[in-house]
Design an enzyme around this catalytic site. Structure first.
Site, PDB file in Angstrom:
ATOM      1  N   HIS A 351      67.459  30.035  85.772  1.00 32.76           N
ATOM      2  CA  HIS A 351      67.384  29.573  84.382  1.00 32.76           C
ATOM      3  C   HIS A 351      68.352  30.361  83.506  1.00 32.76           C
ATOM      4  O   HIS A 351      69.137  29.790  82.731  1.00 32.76           O
ATOM      5  CB  HIS A 351      65.943  29.729  83.893  1.00 32.76           C
ATOM      6  CG  HIS A 351      65.694  29.220  82.505  1.00 32.76           C
ATOM      7  ND1 HIS A 351      65.076  28.019  82.253  1.00 32.76           N
ATOM      8  CD2 HIS A 351      65.945  29.763  81.287  1.00 32.76           C
ATOM      9  CE1 HIS A 351      64.960  27.834  80.953  1.00 32.76           C
ATOM     10  NE2 HIS A 351      65.490  28.888  80.338  1.00 32.76           N
ATOM     11  N   GLU A 352      68.320  31.682  83.626  1.00 34.08           N
ATOM     12  CA  GLU A 352      69.171  32.520  82.775  1.00 34.08           C
ATOM     13  C   GLU A 352      70.641  32.403  83.167  1.00 34.08           C
ATOM     14  O   GLU A 352      71.529  32.434  82.303  1.00 34.08           O
ATOM     15  CB  GLU A 352      68.724  33.983  82.840  1.00 34.08           C
ATOM     16  CG  GLU A 352      67.275  34.220  82.467  1.00 34.08           C
ATOM     17  CD  GLU A 352      66.861  33.579  81.143  1.00 34.08           C
ATOM     18  OE1 GLU A 352      67.691  33.535  80.207  1.00 34.08           O
ATOM     19  OE2 GLU A 352      65.716  33.094  81.053  1.00 34.08           O
ATOM     20  N   HIS A 355      72.057  29.334  81.666  1.00 34.21           N
ATOM     21  CA  HIS A 355      72.338  29.520  80.241  1.00 34.21           C
ATOM     22  C   HIS A 355      73.745  30.046  79.978  1.00 34.21           C
ATOM     23  O   HIS A 355      74.258  29.903  78.858  1.00 34.21           O
ATOM     24  CB  HIS A 355      71.350  30.516  79.643  1.00 34.21           C
ATOM     25  CG  HIS A 355      70.099  29.890  79.122  1.00 34.21           C
ATOM     26  ND1 HIS A 355      70.100  28.750  78.335  1.00 34.21           N
ATOM     27  CD2 HIS A 355      68.801  30.273  79.229  1.00 34.21           C
ATOM     28  CE1 HIS A 355      68.856  28.456  78.003  1.00 34.21           C
ATOM     29  NE2 HIS A 355      68.041  29.353  78.534  1.00 34.21           N
ATOM     30  N   GLU A 374      67.649  25.027  76.367  1.00 31.30           N
ATOM     31  CA  GLU A 374      66.424  25.334  77.114  1.00 31.30           C
ATOM     32  C   GLU A 374      65.982  24.193  78.031  1.00 31.30           C
ATOM     33  O   GLU A 374      65.584  24.423  79.172  1.00 31.30           O
ATOM     34  CB  GLU A 374      65.300  25.722  76.145  1.00 31.30           C
ATOM     35  CG  GLU A 374      65.577  26.978  75.326  1.00 31.30           C
ATOM     36  CD  GLU A 374      65.792  28.232  76.162  1.00 31.30           C
ATOM     37  OE1 GLU A 374      65.545  28.197  77.383  1.00 31.30           O
ATOM     38  OE2 GLU A 374      66.224  29.250  75.598  1.00 31.30           O
TER      39      GLU A 374
END
Length: 910
Positions: A351-352, A355, A374
């Site tokens: 997820h990070e 980003h 997100e």
């Protein structure tokens, strides 16, 4: 950023800048004249309007120079900040952001050599600052210079201090609006500019920032100054630095690829003594990152990558450019970690990393489009991991998360994915399951509709066009539409907007009609609402829908666009189908309902469905009974079929309905009947798993859920005894009283502790508390505290409530006590009374942006009287906290919906 909700963890630019970034103003529902207020101060009243959301459109930053002196062992830090800025027209008044900064000097430096003094006034608690110049500041470029000091924050935001034993560390957490606690800033995501950072720190400590260190100067008297390379353009919320006596693990650089012609230095940063525990995380980083580069056809945007483990952290993780921060328990683990812990690591890390493109390289212009980072990171992490680790069930997890998001989206008080942000206080509400899980599910739906490669083509177009810029929803949707000329562009855009710009879950009611006109599907749509809802069902969506028709010639799939309140779809089969699955592949974001006999026909083919389809069917069965569209008898007939699924994500769905009735709506005799149902549903699944020669990691996780359900809720005494034995060995109870992680399969550690708390009584809970206080490993602390919080012993419960305000329990830990006791019906009233008695002190411990979420602790209530009590306590103060009114409305609605469900089905079981 990945959020830990409070219940479980304690998770535009000015007109000038928007125009410069190429953002279309016609799409900016939330970018409008700033909301204003008039604020009283001891010196009088500021008569001019005070911007409460976006800053006025006159000033924009061009770059920052930050020089901070940071010693984590002290109570405060100091700084020199210089902001190169541009003014559209001359003015004596500027607005920017700063919160709790003690400004000793503020001045404007003009390019002609003049210096103009500035008067600094913080106008709002949220950090809006008025700068008044002693004479007019000219249009054009100038520099704003500030000298200041500030305390280290005590609520895990801004620049904050963490004490670990005798050592102290300083970390930053700036999203969404906490950079202003560390330096004066135009603290909005649309202001994306370079930063130059210098840190003056004690000689024996290490400093980390977004970019590589390029110089070190020893200052004398025990200090040194570290200079870091100029960053790429960043919004203030992505700036990061950390200071402390870290372990720094220099890992093998990520090698160059066809997409990237340079290596990426990779490091792991931990508190002292824990460096080896980050090896597992670093080992898997290169594979995930290079897979993402391939997906985007765009190189990782930054010069290096630091993976930083933080022991006390309000969120799950934060995607700071080149310096990603994580809760320790999410990133420090090894091969022996539980399946759940490994899933959390992989999902959070991916997820990070996602980003770094979705959010960092291309950044939302304002918080109304938070979903552009997100929702995308949620979806993209899962599809990336599914390709890398196909046995990890990551797509199952994505669709399951989307199905669970429908519960929150069923509330009349639910927010939209793209919710207008007018006031600063509205920002916090955007960090919820709607933005993350619903948004991820909606993207998965459009990926299925367009095809994976077609969607990727549009995303690559979007990424290249807007690199280092800011965007809105319109920019993204347009890029996808332009890259997919084979789709009807108008319909595609309308479908996107219908899901991101209105709240709620579509409910499609379908019925096979095999009359003289040939087989048809009669269909209507409305907003799904559960029993007791005060919402209106009168909504419709433009839905990419696919159904599977089970015919004597085999299954056939048919896709169409569902629009309007009702429609008939002619089916692609000459003979009447034997059954219909209303959501092929389970990929579309809606619930469905069928006539009774057609439900039965579908459930008879349940084993033929994919896991994703079973997730959709299970969710729709439960939603049907929750809305009163299915009788409890029909639900109880469907539940064993669902419970028999090969996927634990599907199998466990019916048990929550039983749990609600066990906890809130049944007599002792009925409770025993409900426990018998659980045993009848889940004991066969456990037997099947135990008959296998070996279990995959996912099957082991399945077995853990079965053991937990049967031992702790169905009251299987043999399994309870087995778990109690594991608890003794794990904790050294009756032996050396030392924690022995090596003696237990990590998947069973937590439920074993729960069993020990239940069966071994106060001597065991005393040991757990002692070990909790002695333990530095946050994962072990978390397990112990969560188990203790579910003790039914009133003496233990009272002791834990008292610890909520103790420094023995960290800020990101005390919520486990509140939510744990609220899950025990016998402790709810005592916990609620304690909260009322200590309300101000509890609120004071919560990070500013999470204070408004405090009502979520009490969602476990299930009566109108309790809803009224919660409303009476929170209503007078909730407007003072970020997003508080929305969270209170959601909590009260959940309590009342539970009460309506129990009124319908409790006691009588009708």
């Amino acid at each position: 950023m990945q959020i830990k909700t409070m219940a479980s963890a304690f998770g535009t630019a000015l007109l000038f800048a928007v125009t410069a970034c190429g953002v279309d103003e016609s799409d900016r529902t939330a970018i409008q004249p700033a909301a204003v207020s008039t604020v009283a101060h001891t010196s009088g009243v500021i008569e001019e309007p005070v911007p409460d959301g976006l800053l006025p459109a006159n000033a924009a930053p061009l770059n920052y120079s930050l020089q901070l002196t940071v010693d984590p062992r002290r109570e405060a830090f100091s700084g020199e900040a210089r902001i190169r800025a541009s003014l559209q027209h001359a003015t004596r008044t500027l607005y920017l952001h700063g919160r709790d900064l003690e400004i000793s000097e503020a001045k404007a430096l003009l390019d002609d050599g003049r210096t103009i003094n500035l008067d600094w006034k913080q106008l709002t608690e949220g950090g809006v600052v008025n700068l008044t110049a002693e004479q007019a500041l000219p249009a054009g470029e100038l520099s704003l210079s500030f000298s200041y000091r500030a305390p280290f924050n005590t609520r895990l935001e801004g620049l904050y201090r963490v004490d670990k034993g005798e050592l102290a560390y300083a970390f930053t957490q700036f999203e969404a609006t906490s950079a202003r606690l560390a330096f004066p800033a135009f603290d909005q995501p649309g202001f994306k500019v370079p930063f130059d950072v210098q840190l003056t720190i004690p000689e024996d400590q290490i400093g980390i920032a977004n970019t590589p260190q390029i110089a070190e100067q020893v200052k004398g008297d025990g200090w040194k100054t570290l200079t870091f390379a100029t960053t790429k353009p960043l919004p203030s919320y992505l700036v990061a630095f950390a200071v402390g006596p870290f372990d720094v693990v220099e890992w093998e650089s990520i090698p160059e690829t066809a997409v990237r012609e340079r290596e990426i230095p990779l490091r792991g940063i931990t508190t002292r003594g824990r460096g080896e525990e980050i090896h597992y995380a670093l080992e898997h980083t290169a594979d995930i990152l290079t897979a993402m580069e391939d997906y985007f056809d765009t190189a990782y945007p930054y010069a290096k990558l630091d993976v930083i483990a933080i022991p006390d952290f309000a969120s799950g993780a934060m995607e700071n450019a080149g310096a990603i921060t994580y809760r320790e328990q999410l990133i420090l683990l090894d091969e022996s970690a539980s399946v759940f812990d490994k899933y959390n690591y992989f999902n959070t890390h991916a997820h990070e990393l996602s980003h770094q493109w979705f959010g960092n390289l291309v950044t939302p212009a304002w918080w109304d489009d938070l979903w552009l980072k997100e929702s995308f990171a949620t979806w993209h992490a899962h599809i990336t991991l599914d390709e890398l680790y196909p046995d990890g069930h990551y797509l199952d997890a994505l669709f399951n998360g989307s199905a669970w998001a429908m519960n929150e989206d069923s509330l009349a008080s639910a927010r939209r994915i793209r919710e207008p942000i007018i006031h600063h206080e509205d920002i916090g509400a955007a960090y919820d399951g709607i933005t993350y899980a619903k948004g991820g599910g909606v993207l998965a739906m459009f990926e299925e509709f367009l095809g994976r490669e077609n969607l990727r083509r549009g995303i690559r177009r979007y990424m290249k066009k807007y690199a280092w810029k800011n965007t809105t929803a319109k920019d993204f949707i347009t890029a996808i539409t332009e890259a997919n000329p084979q789709a009807d562009g108008a319909v595609l855009q309308e479908a996107f907007r219908s899901f991101i710009e209105q709240a709620g879950v579509p409910e499609l009611t379908m019925a096979l009609d095999c009359g003289i006109d040939g087989p048809q599907l009669s269909m209507s749509q409305q907003r799904y609402l559960p029993l007791g809802s005060r919402g209106s069902p009168d909504q419709s969506w433009t839905i990419p829908a696919c159904v599977t028709l089970f015919t004597d010639a085999g299954p056939k799939q048919q896709c169409f666009i569902a629009q309007g309140a009702s429609q008939n779809v002619s089916l692609i089969t000459e003979r009447c189908p034997e059954a219909v699955l209303p959501n092929s592949n389970g990929s579309s974001y809606y619930r469905f309902n069928l006539p009774g006999e057609q439900w039965q026909a579908l459930l008879q083919r349940f084993d033929e469905l994919s896991t994703h389809e079973q997730i959709s069917v299970a969710g729709s069965v439960i939603s049907a009974v929750s809305a009163g569209n299915m009788t409890m008898d029909d639900f109880l007939a469907a539940a064993p079929v669902i419970a028999g699924s090969d996927s634990w994500r599907v199998s466990i769905r019916p048990r929550d309905t039983i749990y609600t009735l066990l906890d809130h709506g049944s007599t002792p005799e009925q409770q025993q009947l409900l426990r018998t149902l659980l045993a009848e549903w889940y004991r066969p699944r456990l037997a099947q798993l135990d008959a296998l020669d070996a279990l995959t990691p996912d099957q082991n996780q399945y077995r853990m859920f079965m053991v937990s359900t049967l031992a702790l809720r169905a009251r299987d005494e043999a399994l309870l005894e087995e778990l109690t034995g594991l608890a003794k060995r794990y904790t050294g109870f009756g032996d050396d009283e030392q924690i022995h992680p090596e003696r237990i399969d990590a998947n069973y550690a937590y439920i074993a502790l729960l069993a020990g708390v239940e069966t071994l009584g106060k001597p065991f809970t005393d040991l757990l508390w002692k070990q909790f206080l002695e333990q530095q490993n946050v994962t072990l602390r978390e397990r112990h505290l969560q188990a203790l919080a579910r003790s039914e012993d009133p003496v233990v419960a009272a002791k834990l409530r008292a610890a909520i305000l103790s420094p023995d329990v960290a800020v990101n830990e005390f919520g486990y006590i509140i939510s744990g006791q609220m899950d025990i019906p016998e402790h709810q009233q005592a916990m609620w009374q304690w909260m009322q008695d200590n309300f101000d002190a509890v609120i004071a411990r919560i990070p500013t942006w999470q204070k408004g979420q405090a009502p979520r602790y009490f969602d476990s209530f299930c009566s109108e009287a309790d809803a009224a009590s919660v409303a009476a306590v929170f209503s007078p103060v909730i407007a003072n906290y970020e997003s508080g009114p929305r969270y209170l409305a959601k909590s009260l609605e959940k309590i009342r919906l539970c009460a309506a469900f129990v009124e319908r089905y409790g006691n009588t079981g009708s």
